[in-house]
Motif scaffolding. Structure first.
Motif, PDB file in Angstrom:
ATOM      1  N   TRP A 161      -6.585 -47.013  18.738  1.00  0.00           N
ATOM      2  CA  TRP A 161      -6.838 -48.212  19.555  1.00  0.00           C
ATOM      3  C   TRP A 161      -7.869 -47.941  20.645  1.00  0.00           C
ATOM      4  O   TRP A 161      -8.689 -48.802  20.983  1.00  0.00           O
ATOM      5  N   TYR A 162      -7.845 -46.719  21.179  1.00  0.00           N
ATOM      6  CA  TYR A 162      -8.781 -46.381  22.247  1.00  0.00           C
ATOM      7  C   TYR A 162     -10.200 -46.226  21.692  1.00  0.00           C
ATOM      8  O   TYR A 162     -11.168 -46.690  22.310  1.00  0.00           O
ATOM      9  N   ILE A 163     -10.309 -45.617  20.510  1.00  0.00           N
ATOM     10  CA  ILE A 163     -11.630 -45.442  19.891  1.00  0.00           C
ATOM     11  C   ILE A 163     -12.268 -46.809  19.616  1.00  0.00           C
ATOM     12  O   ILE A 163     -13.422 -47.060  19.973  1.00  0.00           O
ATOM     13  N   VAL A 164     -11.479 -47.704  19.025  1.00  0.00           N
ATOM     14  CA  VAL A 164     -12.011 -49.032  18.702  1.00  0.00           C
ATOM     15  C   VAL A 164     -12.419 -49.769  19.980  1.00  0.00           C
ATOM     16  O   VAL A 164     -13.483 -50.392  20.062  1.00  0.00           O
ATOM     17  N   ARG A 165     -11.561 -49.666  21.003  1.00  0.00           N
ATOM     18  CA  ARG A 165     -11.851 -50.350  22.264  1.00  0.00           C
ATOM     19  C   ARG A 165     -13.137 -49.818  22.903  1.00  0.00           C
ATOM     20  O   ARG A 165     -13.972 -50.579  23.383  1.00  0.00           O
ATOM     21  N   GLN A 166     -13.303 -48.505  22.876  1.00  0.00           N
ATOM     22  CA  GLN A 166     -14.480 -47.930  23.530  1.00  0.00           C
ATOM     23  C   GLN A 166     -15.759 -48.237  22.763  1.00  0.00           C
ATOM     24  O   GLN A 166     -16.806 -48.500  23.367  1.00  0.00           O
ATOM     25  N   ILE A 167     -15.689 -48.209  21.433  1.00  0.00           N
ATOM     26  CA  ILE A 167     -16.880 -48.579  20.648  1.00  0.00           C
ATOM     27  C   ILE A 167     -17.283 -50.016  20.993  1.00  0.00           C
ATOM     28  O   ILE A 167     -18.460 -50.316  21.205  1.00  0.00           O
ATOM     29  N   GLY A 168     -16.282 -50.895  21.104  1.00  0.00           N
ATOM     30  CA  GLY A 168     -16.551 -52.287  21.472  1.00  0.00           C
ATOM     31  C   GLY A 168     -17.203 -52.382  22.844  1.00  0.00           C
ATOM     32  O   GLY A 168     -18.134 -53.168  23.056  1.00  0.00           O
ATOM     33  N   LYS A 169     -16.718 -51.573  23.777  1.00  0.00           N
ATOM     34  CA  LYS A 169     -17.278 -51.614  25.134  1.00  0.00           C
ATOM     35  C   LYS A 169     -18.713 -51.096  25.159  1.00  0.00           C
ATOM     36  O   LYS A 169     -19.573 -51.656  25.832  1.00  0.00           O
ATOM     37  N   PHE A 170     -18.944 -50.010  24.434  1.00  0.00           N
ATOM     38  CA  PHE A 170     -20.311 -49.486  24.383  1.00  0.00           C
ATOM     39  C   PHE A 170     -21.242 -50.533  23.759  1.00  0.00           C
ATOM     40  O   PHE A 170     -22.342 -50.771  24.256  1.00  0.00           O
ATOM     41  N   LYS A 171     -20.782 -51.147  22.677  1.00  0.00           N
ATOM     42  CA  LYS A 171     -21.621 -52.144  21.994  1.00  0.00           C
ATOM     43  C   LYS A 171     -21.971 -53.313  22.907  1.00  0.00           C
ATOM     44  O   LYS A 171     -23.080 -53.815  22.907  1.00  0.00           O
ATOM     45  N   ALA A 172     -20.986 -53.729  23.705  1.00  0.00           N
ATOM     46  CA  ALA A 172     -21.185 -54.902  24.561  1.00  0.00           C
ATOM     47  C   ALA A 172     -21.883 -54.548  25.877  1.00  0.00           C
ATOM     48  O   ALA A 172     -22.142 -55.430  26.694  1.00  0.00           O
ATOM     49  N   GLY A 173     -22.169 -53.277  26.077  1.00  0.00           N
ATOM     50  CA  GLY A 173     -22.818 -52.880  27.334  1.00  0.00           C
ATOM     51  C   GLY A 173     -21.863 -52.825  28.507  1.00  0.00           C
ATOM     52  O   GLY A 173     -22.280 -52.742  29.661  1.00  0.00           O
ATOM     53  N   ILE A 174     -20.566 -52.873  28.210  1.00  0.00           N
ATOM     54  CA  ILE A 174     -19.565 -52.791  29.276  1.00  0.00           C
ATOM     55  C   ILE A 174     -19.395 -51.337  29.718  1.00  0.00           C
ATOM     56  O   ILE A 174     -19.020 -51.045  30.833  1.00  0.00           O
ATOM     57  N   ARG A 175     -19.722 -50.423  28.800  1.00  0.00           N
ATOM     58  CA  ARG A 175     -19.735 -49.003  29.121  1.00  0.00           C
ATOM     59  C   ARG A 175     -21.091 -48.440  28.691  1.00  0.00           C
ATOM     60  O   ARG A 175     -21.693 -48.942  27.735  1.00  0.00           O
ATOM     61  N   GLY A 176     -21.566 -47.444  29.420  1.00  0.00           N
ATOM     62  CA  GLY A 176     -22.862 -46.853  29.089  1.00  0.00           C
ATOM     63  C   GLY A 176     -24.019 -47.682  29.609  1.00  0.00           C
ATOM     64  O   GLY A 176     -25.145 -47.580  29.127  1.00  0.00           O
ATOM     65  N   TYR A 177     -23.739 -48.523  30.619  1.00  0.00           N
ATOM     66  CA  TYR A 177     -24.762 -49.430  31.151  1.00  0.00           C
ATOM     67  C   TYR A 177     -25.680 -48.766  32.169  1.00  0.00           C
ATOM     68  O   TYR A 177     -26.708 -49.294  32.529  1.00  0.00           O
ATOM     69  N   GLN A 178     -25.268 -47.617  32.678  1.00  0.00           N
ATOM     70  CA  GLN A 178     -26.028 -46.985  33.757  1.00  0.00           C
ATOM     71  C   GLN A 178     -27.098 -46.076  33.158  1.00  0.00           C
ATOM     72  O   GLN A 178     -26.784 -45.155  32.398  1.00  0.00           O
ATOM     73  N   ALA A 179     -28.346 -46.330  33.536  1.00  0.00           N
ATOM     74  CA  ALA A 179     -29.447 -45.569  32.932  1.00  0.00           C
ATOM     75  C   ALA A 179     -29.317 -44.075  33.197  1.00  0.00           C
ATOM     76  O   ALA A 179     -29.662 -43.250  32.344  1.00  0.00           O
TER      77      ALA A 179
END
Lengths: 210, 230
Positions: A161-179
């Motif tokens: 569940w955590y892997i799926v959630r994090q992939i979703g966040k990365f895809k949506a720019g909710i995570r990994g947004y900071q240059a």
């Protein structure tokens, strides 16, 4: 009431592993165990995590990764996006650790906790996931054990569940947004290649087999 | 005097403070009178040589009751009515009425952060130039704002002490209210409803800006937590 369990556990760790922790800040893992009591409300006393509050298991993750992520939360590089519900919970909690030295000892303490197996909670096609995992393995390794040099954490012990959630966040720019967060930004780009939620579940199903 | 300790930063802050003063003055007056009378009677009817205690008969008890209980009781009821009228008046102004507003800001509470959706340069919400921030609320001095308050998870309370504003946020509901900032500056926002282990570390910052400074912020929301065109 303050539980004596983490303190005793840390004392034992200090006695048995003091030679290996010579470069730790003052207090070492014993101090880390005391400070961890703020974290165990969500992540559990053994670092086992909680699906109820969407807190991932963190026991046994490498110290460098935990330290880096806590600092990212503190700096707003992670968990500051308005749509990151779980991250916004972690951000203020990360700031209860007042110094970089304390972050380090907490990270070492968490790293010293034994990781437990995570049961599958989602359905996915591991065979399909195996094909997709080729991209992931470039950084996380074919066995999902991670690669510190590439700032890629181990993922084989993470719950699906955590892997799926994090992939979703990365895809949506909710995570990994900071240059400035190079590894996060890289992961954001890679997550964009995961077609959809079903593909993410397939990946998680395969990672569960590692 | 209250504003000496906490500035009155909204159009209705002084009205709430006025109500606090009314309650404080009335209770202080009755407290001092009652305690003064209590100690006076202790002294006046202290044990004295040659004086015997007087047993109270029914007639005397009735007269004493009327003088010392009924009359003060009725006077206090009059004070209560005055406080209730003042409270209803202030409550009606702050909570029940909705003046014509210049802009709307959407406030979302969650464990343990505040998300604010500001209208951008067009002054309208839910358009492309909305500015969404976490833990930072920017408003313009002198503008009347409607707020729409929601909670994602558990009970929270949006508390802005300088505005004298406190409003619970309830999951599943959108609660509207209003405020009009009257003092420029940087002020505290704090969750005022216990909401979990991080409740005490759930503050936000309120920036009340002059029209020029606010326009500048809208044009360049430089805070690293600000997301435009999300």
């Amino acid at each position: 009431m303050v539980s004596a369990r983490p303190t005793l556990a840390a004392l034992a760790l200090t006695l048995t592993a003091s030679a290996g922790c010579a470069d730790l800040p003052e207090g070492g893992v014993a101090r880390g165990a005391v400070l961890y009591q703020n974290c165990d409300q969500c992540h559990g006393k053994a670092g086992e995590g909680s699906t109820l509050v969407q807190a991932p298991p963190i026991a046994g993750l490498p110290g460098w990764y935990i330290e880096e992520q806590v600092l990212h939360f503190q700096w707003g590089w992670r968990g500051a996006h308005p749509d990151d519900v779980e991250g916004l919970k972690m951000r203020p909690m990360s700031r209860t650790i007042k110094s970089d030295a304390d972050v380090k000892v907490v990270a070492e303490y968490v790293s010293s906790l034994p990781a437990a197996a995570t049961p599958a909670t989602l359905t996915g096609d591991a065979e399909k996931g195996k094909a997709g995992f080729a991209t992931c393995s470039a950084c996380h390794g074919a066995d999902g054990a991670g690669n510190e040099a590439m700032k890629a954490p181990p993922i084989k012990q993470l719950p699906d569940w955590y892997i799926v959630r994090q992939i979703g966040k990365f895809k949506a720019g909710i995570r990994g947004y900071q240059a400035e967060d190079a590894a996060g930004a890289t992961m954001k780009g890679i997550a964009g290649t995961v077609a959809d939620d079903a593909a993410a579940r397939d990946l998680a199903a395969y990672i569960q087999t590692l | 005097m209250l504003e000496h300790y906490m500035i009155q930063g909204s159009s209705y802050a002084s009205h709430i403070d006025g109500l606090v003063w009314v309650v404080l003055l009335i209770t202080t007056f009755w407290f001092l009178l009652a305690e003064g009378m209590f100690f006076y009677l202790l002294w006046r009817y202290r044990e004295q040589p040659g004086k015997k205690a007087l047993y109270i008969n029914d007639d005397l008890e009735h007269a004493i009751k009327y003088k010392w209980v009924e009359i003060p009781h009725r006077l206090i009821l009059i004070c209560d009515v005055a406080v209730i009228l003042g409270a209803v008046s202030v409550w009606s102004e702050v909570k029940l009425s909705m003046p014509v507003t210049d802009e709307t800001v959407r406030i979302t509470a969650q464990q343990w952060a505040w998300t604010f959706r500001h209208a951008g340069a067009d002054g309208e919400l839910d358009t492309a130039d909305d500015i969404v921030t976490v833990d930072d609320l920017h408003v313009q001095l002198g503008k009347t704002y409607k707020f729409e308050l929601a909670a994602k998870d558990v009970l929270h309370s949006f508390s802005v002490p300088v505005f004298r504003l406190k409003q619970d946020a309830i999951p599943g509901r959108v609660i509207s209210g209003w405020f009009k900032p009257t003092q420029a500056g940087e002020f505290d926002v704090q969750c005022a409803e216990i909401c979990g282990i991080g409740h005490g570390i759930m503050p936000a910052r309120l920036y009340v800006e002059t029209p020029e400074a606010h326009a500048e912020w809208i044009a360049h929301p430089t805070h690293y937590l600000a997301y435009k065109n999300k």
